[in-house]
Write an enzyme that holds these catalytic residues in place. Structure first.
Site, PDB file in Angstrom:
ATOM      1  N   GLN A 132       0.850  -1.191   0.000  1.00  0.00           N
ATOM      2  CA  GLN A 132       0.000   0.000   0.000  1.00  0.00           C
ATOM      3  C   GLN A 132       0.884   1.238   0.000  1.00  0.00           C
ATOM      4  OE1 GLN A 132      -3.383  -0.578   3.063  1.00  0.00           O
ATOM      5  NE2 GLN A 132      -1.909  -2.159   3.588  1.00  0.00           N
ATOM      6  N   HIS A 177      -1.560   1.660  -4.144  1.00  0.00           N
ATOM      7  CA  HIS A 177      -1.945   3.062  -3.970  1.00  0.00           C
ATOM      8  C   HIS A 177      -1.079   4.024  -4.769  1.00  0.00           C
ATOM      9  CE1 HIS A 177      -4.073   1.918   0.079  1.00  0.00           C
ATOM     10  NE2 HIS A 177      -4.809   1.646  -0.982  1.00  0.00           N
ATOM     11  N   CYS A 191      -0.804  14.257 -15.308  1.00  0.00           N
ATOM     12  CA  CYS A 191      -1.477  15.491 -15.727  1.00  0.00           C
ATOM     13  C   CYS A 191      -2.984  15.347 -15.570  1.00  0.00           C
ATOM     14  CB  CYS A 191      -1.120  15.818 -17.171  1.00  0.00           C
ATOM     15  SG  CYS A 191      -1.912  17.339 -17.738  1.00  0.00           S
ATOM     16  N   CYS A 201       2.330  20.436 -16.459  1.00  0.00           N
ATOM     17  CA  CYS A 201       2.604  19.480 -17.532  1.00  0.00           C
ATOM     18  C   CYS A 201       3.436  20.138 -18.629  1.00  0.00           C
ATOM     19  CB  CYS A 201       1.289  18.970 -18.108  1.00  0.00           C
ATOM     20  SG  CYS A 201       1.486  17.791 -19.453  1.00  0.00           S
ATOM     21  N   SER A 217      -2.524  -1.162   9.363  1.00  0.00           N
ATOM     22  CA  SER A 217      -3.621  -1.126  10.321  1.00  0.00           C
ATOM     23  C   SER A 217      -4.814  -1.923   9.791  1.00  0.00           C
ATOM     24  CB  SER A 217      -4.025   0.320  10.601  1.00  0.00           C
ATOM     25  OG  SER A 217      -4.342   0.976   9.392  1.00  0.00           O
TER      26      SER A 217
HETATM   27  C1  BJW Z   1       4.636  -1.300  12.491  1.00  0.00           C
HETATM   28  C2  BJW Z   1       5.821  -0.644  12.769  1.00  0.00           C
HETATM   29  C3  BJW Z   1       7.007  -1.395  12.688  1.00  0.00           C
HETATM   30  C4  BJW Z   1       4.238   0.800  12.940  1.00  0.00           C
HETATM   31  N1  BJW Z   1       6.939  -2.680  12.353  1.00  0.00           N
HETATM   32  N2  BJW Z   1       4.602  -2.577  12.170  1.00  0.00           N
HETATM   33  C5  BJW Z   1     -15.249  -0.614   2.848  1.00  0.00           C
HETATM   34  C6  BJW Z   1     -15.467  -0.393   4.187  1.00  0.00           C
HETATM   35  C7  BJW Z   1     -15.222   0.851   4.746  1.00  0.00           C
HETATM   36  C8  BJW Z   1     -14.740   1.924   3.954  1.00  0.00           C
HETATM   37  C9  BJW Z   1     -14.535   1.718   2.621  1.00  0.00           C
HETATM   38  C10 BJW Z   1     -14.778   0.456   2.080  1.00  0.00           C
HETATM   39  N3  BJW Z   1     -14.467   0.519   0.760  1.00  0.00           N
HETATM   40  C11 BJW Z   1     -14.022   1.761   0.473  1.00  0.00           C
HETATM   41  C12 BJW Z   1     -14.063   2.526   1.573  1.00  0.00           C
HETATM   42  C13 BJW Z   1     -13.659   3.966   1.647  1.00  0.00           C
HETATM   43  C14 BJW Z   1     -12.168   4.171   1.805  1.00  0.00           C
HETATM   44  C15 BJW Z   1     -11.747   3.527   3.102  1.00  0.00           C
HETATM   45  O1  BJW Z   1     -11.176   2.458   3.149  1.00  0.00           O
HETATM   46  N4  BJW Z   1     -12.005   4.196   4.212  1.00  0.00           N
HETATM   47  C16 BJW Z   1     -11.692   3.677   5.534  1.00  0.00           C
HETATM   48  C17 BJW Z   1     -10.450   4.398   6.072  1.00  0.00           C
HETATM   49  C18 BJW Z   1     -12.877   3.856   6.429  1.00  0.00           C
HETATM   50  N5  BJW Z   1     -11.420   3.627   0.691  1.00  0.00           N
HETATM   51  C19 BJW Z   1     -11.214   4.319  -0.432  1.00  0.00           C
HETATM   52  O2  BJW Z   1     -11.657   5.436  -0.586  1.00  0.00           O
HETATM   53  C20 BJW Z   1     -10.425   3.633  -1.527  1.00  0.00           C
HETATM   54  N6  BJW Z   1     -11.106   3.747  -2.760  1.00  0.00           N
HETATM   55  C21 BJW Z   1     -12.249   3.126  -3.004  1.00  0.00           C
HETATM   56  O3  BJW Z   1     -12.758   2.357  -2.253  1.00  0.00           O
HETATM   57  O4  BJW Z   1     -12.799   3.432  -4.225  1.00  0.00           O
HETATM   58  C22 BJW Z   1     -14.073   2.907  -4.547  1.00  0.00           C
HETATM   59  C23 BJW Z   1     -14.406   3.392  -5.925  1.00  0.00           C
HETATM   60  C24 BJW Z   1     -14.706   2.486  -6.910  1.00  0.00           C
HETATM   61  C25 BJW Z   1     -15.021   2.943  -8.190  1.00  0.00           C
HETATM   62  C26 BJW Z   1     -15.040   4.304  -8.465  1.00  0.00           C
HETATM   63  C27 BJW Z   1     -14.733   5.220  -7.470  1.00  0.00           C
HETATM   64  C28 BJW Z   1     -14.416   4.760  -6.195  1.00  0.00           C
HETATM   65  C29 BJW Z   1      -9.075   4.320  -1.741  1.00  0.00           C
HETATM   66  C30 BJW Z   1      -8.190   4.259  -0.565  1.00  0.00           C
HETATM   67  C31 BJW Z   1      -6.912   5.069  -0.826  1.00  0.00           C
HETATM   68  C32 BJW Z   1      -6.019   5.182   0.397  1.00  0.00           C
HETATM   69  N7  BJW Z   1      -5.020   6.144   0.174  1.00  0.00           N
HETATM   70  C33 BJW Z   1      -3.984   6.392   1.176  1.00  0.00           C
HETATM   71  C34 BJW Z   1      -3.130   7.593   0.714  1.00  0.00           C
HETATM   72  C35 BJW Z   1      -2.217   7.166  -0.448  1.00  0.00           C
HETATM   73  C36 BJW Z   1      -1.404   8.284  -0.984  1.00  0.00           C
HETATM   74  C37 BJW Z   1      -0.427   8.842   0.018  1.00  0.00           C
HETATM   75  O5  BJW Z   1       0.433   8.104   0.546  1.00  0.00           O
HETATM   76  O6  BJW Z   1      -0.530  10.022   0.276  1.00  0.00           O
HETATM   77  O7  BJW Z   1      -3.157   5.227   1.342  1.00  0.00           O
HETATM   78  S1  BJW Z   1      -4.644   6.640   2.811  1.00  0.00           S
HETATM   79  C38 BJW Z   1      -3.320   5.820   3.663  1.00  0.00           C
HETATM   80  O8  BJW Z   1      -3.828   4.634   4.341  1.00  0.00           O
HETATM   81  C39 BJW Z   1      -2.385   5.309   2.560  1.00  0.00           C
HETATM   82  C40 BJW Z   1      -2.031   3.938   3.071  1.00  0.00           C
HETATM   83  O9  BJW Z   1      -1.569   3.122   2.016  1.00  0.00           O
HETATM   84  C41 BJW Z   1      -3.325   3.473   3.675  1.00  0.00           C
HETATM   85  C42 BJW Z   1      -3.176   2.337   4.640  1.00  0.00           C
HETATM   86  O10 BJW Z   1      -2.407   2.694   5.728  1.00  0.00           O
HETATM   87  P1  BJW Z   1      -1.411   1.626   6.378  1.00  0.00           P
HETATM   88  O11 BJW Z   1      -0.349   1.285   5.432  1.00  0.00           O
HETATM   89  O12 BJW Z   1      -2.189   0.513   6.941  1.00  0.00           O
HETATM   90  O13 BJW Z   1      -0.717   2.520   7.516  1.00  0.00           O
HETATM   91  P2  BJW Z   1      -1.274   2.901   8.987  1.00  0.00           P
HETATM   92  O14 BJW Z   1      -0.552   4.129   9.385  1.00  0.00           O
HETATM   93  O15 BJW Z   1      -2.734   2.928   9.032  1.00  0.00           O
HETATM   94  O16 BJW Z   1      -0.818   1.695   9.903  1.00  0.00           O
HETATM   95  C43 BJW Z   1       0.542   1.452  10.190  1.00  0.00           C
HETATM   96  C44 BJW Z   1       0.636   0.107  10.911  1.00  0.00           C
HETATM   97  O17 BJW Z   1       1.998  -0.220  11.080  1.00  0.00           O
HETATM   98  C45 BJW Z   1       0.006   0.100  12.313  1.00  0.00           C
HETATM   99  O18 BJW Z   1      -0.778  -1.073  12.454  1.00  0.00           O
HETATM  100  C46 BJW Z   1       1.217   0.042  13.253  1.00  0.00           C
HETATM  101  O19 BJW Z   1       0.962  -0.686  14.438  1.00  0.00           O
HETATM  102  C47 BJW Z   1       2.227  -0.672  12.402  1.00  0.00           C
HETATM  103  N8  BJW Z   1       3.639  -0.381  12.675  1.00  0.00           N
HETATM  104  N9  BJW Z   1       5.540   0.674  13.110  1.00  0.00           N
HETATM  105  C48 BJW Z   1       5.720  -3.236  12.140  1.00  0.00           C
HETATM  106  N10 BJW Z   1       8.219  -0.820  12.967  1.00  0.00           N
HETATM  107 ZN    ZN Z   2      -0.828  17.513 -19.810  1.00  0.00          ZN
END
Ligand code: BJW
Ligand code: ZN
Length: 221
Positions: free
Chosen positions: A82, A100, A108, A128, A170
């Site tokens: 991710q 992601h 663009c 762009c 998470s």
């Molecule tokens: C350690 C450690 C160490 C720390 N060792 N471990 C179903 C149910 C509910 C909601 C939805 C659903 N379906 C869709 C949704 C809505 C939404 C969503 O999921 N919302 C929830 C948050 C409620 N999802 C979306 O909007 C997605 N799109 C979508 O569903 O589109 C549908 C669609 C279809 C057709 C047309 C139009 C639409 C898109 C989601 C995009 C997420 N984007 C981000 C930003 C990316 C760009 C950027 O980086 O700026 O992605 S958000 C952010 O969260 C980022 C990450 O990849 C993502 C996940 O986070 P991650 O990696 O889990 O990190 P953390 O910080 O949460 O956790 C860190 C973990 O590490 C913790 O557990 C710590 O304990 C651990 N840790 N140190 C080991 N040393």
């Molecule tokens: Zn362009």
């Protein structure tokens, strides 16, 4: 294998949620949504430029290197990540599915041209070279669909896996959080590595509590 921000934490790249996470200081809806970008592209780009600078000066950690080594040993077939930081590739992983997008690409908003970035952007917001349109980070924001090909590949890999190792996520962001569920339903053993229980833990067969940079190198031995 599925990875999240936790695997890059020991490289000094902040996670999103939890203590010291990005969302403690910044509101996701103000930065990681298409609406936020429409409202204030410069603000959003300033945040991404800052993150690019953090990642640019960071290096892969022993966790990333262990994952690359496990791929060379034939233990790990692919890394579904991710993360947008590119640290798996820098550590030598070759089969990386980026769910992601990448912070090292810009796209663009007008003509769709995609630009590879070698280093942090200079001026914000960047434009762009072909049409003068506004560029955006080529990442997936909330409410946006995942890149179709990456999602298809990830779901197929999950459905075909015997073991799914989930590291440092998470597990609250969908559809990425479906990946371990797909693997589990297909009969895979789910092994989780995290410093604390996550939303994945209830379906994990084994939970290894610890830092990715300490636990993963032990799997290589
Ligand atoms: C350690 C450690 C160490 C720390 N060792 N471990 C179903 C149910 C509910 C909601 C939805 C659903 N379906 C869709 C949704 C809505 C939404 C969503 O999921 N919302 C929830 C948050 C409620 N999802 C979306 O909007 C997605 N799109 C979508 O569903 O589109 C549908 C669609 C279809 C057709 C047309 C139009 C639409 C898109 C989601 C995009 C997420 N984007 C981000 C930003 C990316 C760009 C950027 O980086 O700026 O992605 S958000 C952010 O969260 C980022 C990450 O990849 C993502 C996940 O986070 P991650 O990696 O889990 O990190 P953390 O910080 O949460 O956790 C860190 C973990 O590490 C913790 O557990 C710590 O304990 C651990 N840790 N140190 C080991 N040393
Ligand atoms: Zn362009």
């Amino acid at each position: 294998m599925l990875t999240g921000a936790g695997i890059s934490a020991e490289s000094g790249v902040p996670t999103f949620r939890g203590p010291g996470g990005l969302w403690e200081r910044y509101r996701p809806e103000e930065l990681a949504t298409p609406e936020a970008f429409e409202r204030d592209p410069e603000l959003v780009w300033r945040w991404y430029k800052w993150r690019q600078e953090v990642i640019y000066s960071a290096s892969p950690n022993p966790g990333h290197y262990a994952v690359a080594e496990l791929e060379r040993l034939g233990v790990v077939k692919a890394v579904i990540t991710q993360n947008v930081d590119g640290l798996h590739q820098r550590a030598g992983s070759t089969k990386v599915v980026e769910l992601h997008g990448s912070i090292w690409r810009a796209r663009c908003t007008k003509c769709g041209a995609v630009y590879k970035l070698e280093k942090p952007v200079e001026a914000v917001p960047p434009r762009c070279a072909k049409c003068g349109g506004l560029l955006r980070p080529d990442v997936v924001w909330f409410g946006e669909p995942l890149p179709q090909e990456a999602w298809r590949e990830a779901a197929e890999l999950a459905a075909a896996s015997d073991v799914m190792i989930v590291v440092g996520t998470s597990g609250v962001v969908y559809p990425a959080a479906y990946i371990p569920q797909i693997a589990k339903r297909a009969g895979a053993v789910v092994i989780e590595v995290n410093i604390e229980p996550s939303a994945i833990t209830p379906i994990a067969d084994f939970f290894i509590r610890g830092r990715a940079g300490e636990v993963l190198p032990r799997l290589v031995e």
